[in-house]
Enzyme design. Structure first.
Site, PDB file in Angstrom:
ATOM      1  N   ARG A 180       5.267   5.159   5.181  1.00 42.90           N
ATOM      2  CA  ARG A 180       5.786   5.780   6.403  1.00 42.90           C
ATOM      3  C   ARG A 180       5.950   7.291   6.218  1.00 42.90           C
ATOM      4  O   ARG A 180       5.664   8.070   7.136  1.00 42.90           O
ATOM      5  CB  ARG A 180       7.126   5.131   6.794  1.00 42.90           C
ATOM      6  CG  ARG A 180       7.605   5.562   8.173  1.00 42.90           C
ATOM      7  CD  ARG A 180       8.789   4.743   8.641  1.00 42.90           C
ATOM      8  NE  ARG A 180       9.970   4.966   7.823  1.00 42.90           N
ATOM      9  CZ  ARG A 180      11.106   4.268   7.941  1.00 42.90           C
ATOM     10  NH1 ARG A 180      11.205   3.293   8.838  1.00 42.90           N
ATOM     11  NH2 ARG A 180      12.147   4.523   7.159  1.00 42.90           N
TER      12      ARG A 180
ATOM     13  N   LYS B 126       9.346  10.305  11.165  1.00 39.71           N
ATOM     14  CA  LYS B 126      10.699  10.517  10.645  1.00 39.71           C
ATOM     15  C   LYS B 126      10.771  11.977  10.203  1.00 39.71           C
ATOM     16  O   LYS B 126      10.583  12.311   9.028  1.00 39.71           O
ATOM     17  CB  LYS B 126      10.974   9.533   9.503  1.00 39.71           C
ATOM     18  CG  LYS B 126      12.443   9.246   9.272  1.00 39.71           C
ATOM     19  CD  LYS B 126      12.652   8.003   8.434  1.00 39.71           C
ATOM     20  CE  LYS B 126      14.068   7.894   7.912  1.00 39.71           C
ATOM     21  NZ  LYS B 126      15.106   7.803   8.942  1.00 39.71           N
TER      22      LYS B 126
ATOM     23  N   GLU C  34      16.436   2.026  20.623  1.00 37.93           N
ATOM     24  CA  GLU C  34      17.055   1.749  19.324  1.00 37.93           C
ATOM     25  C   GLU C  34      18.383   2.469  19.265  1.00 37.93           C
ATOM     26  O   GLU C  34      18.757   3.168  20.210  1.00 37.93           O
ATOM     27  CB  GLU C  34      16.136   2.231  18.194  1.00 37.93           C
ATOM     28  CG  GLU C  34      15.848   3.728  18.253  1.00 37.93           C
ATOM     29  CD  GLU C  34      14.897   4.209  17.162  1.00 37.93           C
ATOM     30  OE1 GLU C  34      14.767   3.533  16.140  1.00 37.93           O
ATOM     31  OE2 GLU C  34      14.295   5.280  17.359  1.00 37.93           O
TER      32      GLU C  34
HETATM   33  N1  PMP Z   1      15.837   4.076  13.792  1.00 44.82           N
HETATM   34  C1  PMP Z   1      16.123   5.325  13.409  1.00 44.82           C
HETATM   35  C2  PMP Z   1      16.170   6.402  14.437  1.00 44.82           C
HETATM   36  C3  PMP Z   1      16.384   5.607  12.057  1.00 44.82           C
HETATM   37  O1  PMP Z   1      16.656   6.848  11.666  1.00 44.82           O
HETATM   38  C4  PMP Z   1      16.359   4.545  11.113  1.00 44.82           C
HETATM   39  C5  PMP Z   1      16.595   4.833   9.650  1.00 44.82           C
HETATM   40  N2  PMP Z   1      17.902   5.259   9.395  1.00 44.82           N
HETATM   41  C6  PMP Z   1      16.076   3.249  11.569  1.00 44.82           C
HETATM   42  C7  PMP Z   1      15.807   3.061  12.920  1.00 44.82           C
HETATM   43  C8  PMP Z   1      16.029   2.090  10.629  1.00 44.82           C
HETATM   44  O2  PMP Z   1      14.859   2.182   9.819  1.00 44.82           O
HETATM   45  P1  PMP Z   1      14.830   1.634   8.337  1.00 44.82           P
HETATM   46  O3  PMP Z   1      15.103   0.181   8.410  1.00 44.82           O
HETATM   47  O4  PMP Z   1      13.437   1.922   7.866  1.00 44.82           O
HETATM   48  O5  PMP Z   1      15.867   2.363   7.565  1.00 44.82           O
END
Ligand code: PMP
Length: 285
Positions: free
Chosen positions: A52, A151, A184
């Site tokens: 990622r 990200k 989300e």
């Molecule tokens: N959504 C956002 C906006 C995030 O920043 C994150 C990570 N903190 C997640 C979802 C969760 O992703 P992950 O399970 O890969 O940590």
């Protein structure tokens, strides 16, 4: 204990770990990052996180100056030199030092930074009793403008939502997309349970494609649950039997109230509790 911070192949004491004020990571949020979790000295799904990171970098035309293998070694070494078995690592790749203009072509030397730290979780009571969250008015970035799948170091969209959530007394907040659909939370993905099936917004809803989200989908399918990645509205959230969030730092955490509506009977549901346990087993495996 002072942390030893990795910058471009060298470990520095925390107070000596420095980046230029001309770095475009600082000036423009121009860069990418990852948050990783280690359990018993082993990083959970490191390959997925690195994939990622490289995808985020590709999307913003940023070439990461080291290989996957070098990054893997650097992450593991960071945890080791800091004596961290169960902890968290933050990977940051900045655009590097440039002029005061936007143009990345005027920058040089992307900075690769790894900060290993102890993990600060949500308080234990939230895992036992569940979170109360609110929907905030800050709309998740339009995916055609700046994809939430990147990200990037520019997290203002999420920070503004976080501030709104905190002002409403909540430590996490639900964000809708430009169509008014559930996207989300500020730093976590969201799942619902309805009639024994798992529902979660699809990537196209404009979300970060969470590593924990994917792990939970796999665990649910393995345990025979149907999983639907489909557009969801606040109404779907209100009438869900169960709700939980997933994220690297949060792991799997129950939600018992959204916008003053109790979810299900207002306690963490059986499928949520089962997935929390299965996730813990997977992470420690
Ligand atoms: N959504 C956002 C906006 C995030 O920043 C994150 C990570 N903190 C997640 C979802 C969760 O992703 P992950 O399970 O890969 O940590």
């Amino acid at each position: 204990m002072a942390a030893k911070v990795y910058i471009n192949g060298t470990f520095y004491e925390q107070e000596d770990a420095r980046i230029s004020v001309f770095d475009h990571g600082l000036l423009y949020g121009d860069g990418v990052f990852e948050g990783l979790r280690s359990y018993g000295g082993k990083v959970f799904r490191l390959r997925e996180h690195l994939d990622r990171l490289w995808e985020s970098a590709k999307a913003i035309h940023l070439e990461i100056p080291i290989s996957h293998q070098e990054m893997t070694d650097a992450v593991n070494e960071s945890l080791q030199v800091n004596g961290i078995d169960d902890g968290y690592a933050r990977l940051v790749v900045t655009r590097g030092v440039g002029t005061l203009g936007l143009d990345p072509a005027q920058t040089s030397d992307p900075q690769v930074i790894i900060i290993a730290d102890r993990i600060t979780l949500y308080p234990e009571e939230f895992y036992a009793n569940g979170l109360k969250i609110v929907t905030v008015s800050t709309v998740r970035n339009h995916p055609a403008a700046l994809s939430p799948r990147i990200k990037s170091l520019n997290y203002l969209n999420n920070i503004l939502a976080k501030i709104e959530g905190k002002q409403a007394g909540c430590i996490e907040a639900l964000m809708l997309n430009h169509k008014g659909e559930v996207a989300e939370c500020t730093g976590d993905n969201i799942f619902l349970v309805r009639h024994g099936e798992l529902l979660t917004p699809p990537r196209e809803a404009g979300i970060l494609d969470g590593v924990t989200r994917q792990a939970v989908i796999e665990l649910a399918i393995e345990s025979g649950l149907a999983v639907h990645e489909i557009p969801l509205t606040r109404h779907d959230v209100f009438i869900a039997d169960e709700c939980f969030l997933t994220g690297t730092a949060a792991e799997v955490i129950p939600v018992i109230e959204v916008d003053s509506r109790s979810i299900g009977d207002g306690t963490p549901g059986p499928i949520t509790r089962d997935l929390i346990e299965k996730f813990h087993r997977l992470a420690r495996a």
